[in-house]
Write a protein that holds these residues in place. Structure first.
Motif, PDB file in Angstrom:
ATOM      1  N   GLY A  87       8.769   0.014   3.199  1.00 53.04           N
ATOM      2  CA  GLY A  87       7.600  -0.227   3.804  1.00 53.04           C
ATOM      3  C   GLY A  87       7.524  -0.809   4.971  1.00 53.04           C
ATOM      4  O   GLY A  87       7.095  -0.470   6.001  1.00 53.04           O
ATOM      5  N   GLU A 289       1.285   4.446   4.838  1.00 49.29           N
ATOM      6  CA  GLU A 289       2.274   4.377   3.842  1.00 49.29           C
ATOM      7  C   GLU A 289       3.259   3.198   3.578  1.00 49.29           C
ATOM      8  O   GLU A 289       3.360   2.621   2.468  1.00 49.29           O
ATOM      9  N   GLY A 290       3.701   2.792   4.656  1.00 48.98           N
ATOM     10  CA  GLY A 290       4.596   1.602   4.729  1.00 48.98           C
ATOM     11  C   GLY A 290       3.477   0.085   4.166  1.00 48.98           C
ATOM     12  O   GLY A 290       4.132  -0.590   3.288  1.00 48.98           O
ATOM     13  N   MET A 293       3.311   0.449   0.388  1.00 51.19           N
ATOM     14  CA  MET A 293       4.263   0.043  -0.194  1.00 51.19           C
ATOM     15  C   MET A 293       4.310  -1.388  -0.354  1.00 51.19           C
ATOM     16  O   MET A 293       4.551  -2.332  -1.398  1.00 51.19           O
TER      17      MET A 293
END
Length: 307
Positions: A87, A289-290, A293
């Motif tokens: 992430g 998306e990082g 996470m």
């Protein structure tokens, strides 16, 4: 003495970061000299180097006869690697991901572990033997993969000399391990002085400490544009942790597993599938998306602290 803890904490972080810097430089140099994709070096040399603290902590605990923390340590580290390390790399610099068979292997390792501990709540010597065989097969496939994927060198690459590579790798790992230990010891002492409980320190600072090498190394690699190394390091470390670190702990003395670890193993499989879907959707890890996470890990960490 009070001030000293903070000074040593900073020194520990500096050792970690500089060690990772040299380690990544030497590793990417080796990948270029051997003409193999950097993800393969990430899966092997880098993963092994950054998993050294987990190996040391877990086997030492086994010989001391208190390896009940081994499973929790491994599962905690793996979730941290998967969600925080990947992430954070995505947040720093979004990168393309081509998930290969090795990611499936890391999920398979988690599933096998889950099945082993589901019914009898132990990792026996027999289980350890099975995990070590899986590890040997994984290494064999990785090396075969490396030999099949050699890239023909078009440009002349200014490689580090073999001796400098060796010095950078050994020195880098030593600095990473020492720095990690200093950070854990000082942070634990500081946390104790603020009156935090031993369990909480174990679950947060110690788990973070043994995963710091993966975090720093992958982030340094990502910052240098060596995304294959960053991804390979995470996947490789997760495989090493289950198939080697945990297996060696259990081979020394069978590991008892608490009911909470069974739940954590389920979480690890669930998170692995979610990360796979995130990576698979666009074949890359974007900043968003990082962040997703990192938020998933924060929620999980909050749950651990509450329980």
């Amino acid at each position: 003495m009070g001030m000293m803890k903070y000074v040593l904490l900073v020194v520990g972080f500096v050792l970690l970061i500089k060690g990772a810097d040299y380690f990544v430089e030497a590793s990417s140099s080796i990948a270029k000299v051997l003409r193999v994709p950097s993800i393969i070096i990430g899966l092997t040399i880098v993963a092994f180097g950054t998993s050294a603290p987990e190996l040391a902590v877990s086997t030492a605990a086994s010989f001391a006869g208190n390896n009940d923390i081994a499973v929790g340590n491994v599962l905690g580290s793996n979730m941290f690697n998967l969600l925080v390390v990947l992430g954070a790399c995505g947040v720093i610099r979004p990168f393309a991901v081509k998930l290969r068979w090795d990611y499936a292997a890391s999920v398979l390792a988690a599933v096998v572990l889950f099945i082993m501990i589901l019914f009898d709540h132990t990792v026996s010597r027999m289980d350890a033997f099975l995990l070590l065989i899986m590890f040997a097969v994984f290494m064999f496939l990785t090396i075969r993969d490396a030999l099949n994927n050699r890239v023909q060198g078009e440009e002349e690459y200014q490689a580090l000399s073999p001796i400098r590579c060796l010095v950078y790798i050994v020195g880098g790992v030593a600095a990473i391990v020492c720095g990690g230990n200093m950070v854990v010891d000082c942070a634990s002492a500081i946390a104790r002085s603020f009156g935090l409980s031993q369990t909480l320190i174990g679950l947060t600072i110690v788990a973070l400490g043994t995963s710091l090498p993966e975090l720093v190394t992958s982030m340094v690699a990502s910052g240098k544009g060596e995304n294959g190394l960053a991804l390979g390091n995470v996947i490789g470390s997760n495989i090493f942790n289950i198939l080697m670190v945990l297996a060696l702990s259990a081979a020394v003395k069978p590991v008892r597993v608490g009911i909470l670890s069974v739940f954590d193993a389920m979480c690890l499989i669930g998170f692995s599938v979610i990360v796979w879907l995130l990576c698979w959707s666009k074949q890359r890890i974007s900043r968003l998306e990082g962040w997703i996470m990192l938020i998933m890990y924060a929620v999980y960490a909050g749950y651990i602290i509450m329980r």
